[in-house]
Write an enzyme that holds these catalytic residues in place. Structure first.
Site, PDB file in Angstrom:
ATOM      1  N   SER A  18      34.450  28.498  64.461  1.00  7.88           N
ATOM      2  CA  SER A  18      33.268  29.532  63.089  1.00  7.88           C
ATOM      3  C   SER A  18      31.534  29.403  62.887  1.00  7.88           C
ATOM      4  CB  SER A  18      33.755  30.637  62.265  1.00  7.88           C
ATOM      5  OG  SER A  18      34.504  29.477  61.465  1.00  7.88           O
ATOM      6  N   ASP A 163      31.760  36.997  53.164  1.00  4.52           N
ATOM      7  CA  ASP A 163      33.388  36.430  52.701  1.00  4.52           C
ATOM      8  C   ASP A 163      33.367  35.462  52.089  1.00  4.52           C
ATOM      9  OD1 ASP A 163      32.467  34.897  54.937  1.00  4.52           O
ATOM     10  OD2 ASP A 163      33.533  35.363  56.089  1.00  4.52           O
ATOM     11  N   HIS A 166      31.229  31.787  55.906  1.00  5.51           N
ATOM     12  CA  HIS A 166      30.199  31.765  56.599  1.00  5.51           C
ATOM     13  C   HIS A 166      28.812  31.739  56.629  1.00  5.51           C
ATOM     14  CE1 HIS A 166      34.590  32.979  58.197  1.00  5.51           C
ATOM     15  NE2 HIS A 166      33.776  31.612  59.481  1.00  5.51           N
TER      16      HIS A 166
END
Length: 193
Positions: A18, A163, A166
């Protein structure tokens, strides 16, 4: 800094998770897309998938190498293995196999290894093993290596998504600035051979 234009169309494959797949962002905002914009003479293929593990990357790699025969491969995997508490010996073996695979399809292939660090709740012992895994791989294979490519953004809440794991869109150019010198060195190494 710019990559010399005499390189022709060199192919660069990014195999990541990611952090390279622009999670939570428009794909064009991600550092890999920005890399393509900055170096139009490189044919950048982003094969990163959110949630990817080293075993998943290893399974997909052969067909990617057959198709693209990259001159440069950026390997940015391992974080999801660690977040799942997987055996890091297995992760290291998977990464080693991927590093060894690239030159089988293009003998000139240069591998860049991008490492990450774990959130503090995973404990210092596991994180130390995780860091050592990347360092061992880089040393054993004489790789271009960044032990913590998110370092300039990871501890700045203004550059991270909600979060805390990221990077956001503002962080992506900063990440590119960190990775670009490794790409430039890889291109120069290719030209020297």
């Amino acid at each position: 800094m710019t990559v010399p234009t005499s390189t022709g169309n060199k192919s660069l494959l990014v195999l990541g998770d990611s952090l390279s797949a622009a999670y939570g962002l428009d794909i064009h905002q991600g550092w890999v897309s920005l890399l393509q914009n900055q170096y139009p003479q490189l044919n950048v293929v982003n094969a990163s998938i959110s949630g990817e593990t080293t075993s998943g990357g290893k399974q997909r790699l052969t067909s990617l190498l057959e198709k693209h025969k990259p001159d440069i491969m950026i390997l940015e995997l391992g974080a999801n293995d660690a977040l799942r508490g997987q055996d890091l010996n297995v992760s290291q073996a998977n990464l080693q196999q991927m590093i060894e695979a690239c030159p089988l399809f293009n003998q000139a292939c240069k591998v860049i290894l991008l490492g990450v660090q774990l959130p503090t709740n995973y404990g210092p012992a596991y994180d130390a093993l995780f860091q050592k895994m990347y360092k061992k791989l880089a040393e054993k294979n004489s790789l271009l290596f960044d032990p913590f490519f998110l370092e300039p953004v990871a501890l700045d809440p203004d550059l991270m998504q909600w979060d805390g794991l990221h990077p956001n869109s503002e962080a992506q150019p900063v990440i590119l600035e960190r990775v670009a010198p490794l790409v430039e060195r890889a291109v120069k190494n290719l030209e020297a051979n």
